[in-house]
Design an enzyme around this catalytic site. Structure first.
Site, PDB file in Angstrom:
ATOM      1  N   SER A 214      72.909  55.609  -6.039  1.00 13.25           N
ATOM      2  CA  SER A 214      73.240  54.535  -4.759  1.00 13.25           C
ATOM      3  C   SER A 214      71.833  54.227  -4.811  1.00 13.25           C
ATOM      4  O   SER A 214      71.500  53.488  -3.100  1.00 13.25           O
ATOM      5  CB  SER A 214      74.257  54.656  -3.691  1.00 13.25           C
ATOM      6  OG  SER A 214      74.239  56.086  -2.950  1.00 13.25           O
ATOM      7  N   LYS A 257      79.514  55.836   4.561  1.00 11.29           N
ATOM      8  CA  LYS A 257      78.127  55.534   4.749  1.00 11.29           C
ATOM      9  C   LYS A 257      77.534  54.302   6.175  1.00 11.29           C
ATOM     10  O   LYS A 257      76.429  55.280   6.753  1.00 11.29           O
ATOM     11  CB  LYS A 257      77.157  54.896   3.537  1.00 11.29           C
ATOM     12  CG  LYS A 257      77.514  55.107   2.454  1.00 11.29           C
ATOM     13  CD  LYS A 257      76.780  54.562   1.486  1.00 11.29           C
ATOM     14  CE  LYS A 257      77.251  55.342  -0.372  1.00 11.29           C
ATOM     15  NZ  LYS A 257      76.438  54.398  -1.467  1.00 11.29           N
TER      16      LYS A 257
END
Length: 316
Positions: A214, A257
């Protein structure tokens, strides 16, 4: 017989057992949720545990907020309750010594009970020069901010990677550099730059192993910032994996996140277009506070960063 258990990570559960389990995902709390839980449950419980009456101790909302943001950094509540217990012990000691009969705990009092503030907004101090980007990472205990730094020096097309990166993150860094070299003209970079320079990508906190699919978009953004000598805005964070052809792939752990970014004061987040559906899991209060931009290709990400109207890249 029904068994109920908790876990931070599912990967270590044997597949046969995992297949027979019903998994309920409990995500991190928002700041507002933590304040309400502290006032309704944690403070009364610790007050009772320390033998203090309700009229003998009161926490202002600003004090609870400061404990959450300045003394704990977690998705859950465990450390928050510990710090509240520390304050209650301090007040109980003063009452026992007959120094006070009651205490109204505010922000100014916390230093005396808990010591100096442990956590501050890192983005303000870390994003000071071109070549530094803020990424978002998933951990078993919630989301975290991940800072990626890039620098250049005289050399011959070398690439150095440091910060105890795993194989996946190393591949993301190599792919980001290859994309930058292949699209140097569109980025506004002299193609001869790569022939005469070595590049170094570093992810601080080198003692902590880091890996995962990511960080590609963040690495490319750090390189773009470095090569164009433009600083990334302090309240911008991003996540997304990349392919060599410039596609931005979806990532997991979006809710964790985003909550971590919200706790850190991030106002703009770049996400893969395929993760648009994950916004359904984001609390409405958090979604209103953050501006989301979805990209499906690296060209779109770079163009968005370079957009003068958005000013996500600031001139030195």
């Amino acid at each position: 017989v029904m068994f109920i258990t908790t876990a931070n990570i599912l990967d270590t559960i044997p597949p046969a057992l995992h297949d027979r389990m019903e998994v309920l995902m409990l995500h991190g709390y928002t700041l507002d949720e933590k304040i309400k839980i502290a006032n309704r449950y944690l403070i009364p419980r610790q007050r009772e545990a320390h033998g203090i009456k309700a009229k003998q101790i009161k926490f202002t909302n600003s004090a609870v907020k400061q404990i959450i943001t300045g003394y704990t950094r977690e998705a859950g509540l465990r450390n928050l309750e510990r710090e509240i217990a520390n304050v209650c012990r301090g007040v109980a000691t003063k009452i026992a010594q007959e120094k006070v009969t009651s205490a109204n705990v505010n922000v100014a009092d916390l230093h005396g009970y808990l010591g100096p503030v442990r956590f501050t907004s890192e983005t303000k101090t870390r994003i000071t020069t071109p070549g530094v980007a803020t990424g978002l990472a998933w951990t078993p205990t919630g989301g975290e901010l991940l800072f990626i730094e890039a620098t250049a020096m005289k050399g011959k097309k070398g690439l150095t990677l440091t910060g105890q990166l795993g194989d996946v993150m190393k591949e993301s860094a190599t792919a980001a550099l290859s994309f930058a070299r292949a699209n140097a003209s569109s980025l506004g970079v002299n193609e001869d730059f790569f022939e005469n320079h070595d590049l170094h990508i570093h992810v601080p906190a080198g003692a902590i192993p880091k890996d995962g699919p990511s960080a590609g978009v963040t690495m490319l953004t750090a390189l773009t910032s470095l090569l164009t000598e433009r600083r990334i805005r302090k309240d911008l964070a991003m996540t997304g994996e990349i392919t060599l052809r410039g596609q931005v792939l979806p990532v997991g752990g979006v809710k964790e996140k985003v909550l971590a970014a919200h706790r850190a004061g991030i106002k703009t987040i770049i996400l893969p277009a395929w993760n648009r559906k994950d916004l359904e899991d984001i609390p409405k209060k958090v979604e209103k506070d953050i501006q989301f931009h979805f990209v499906d290709t690296l060209e779109n990400a770079v163009n968005f960063l370079a957009n003068e109207d958005e000013r996500l890249l600031e001139k030195e």
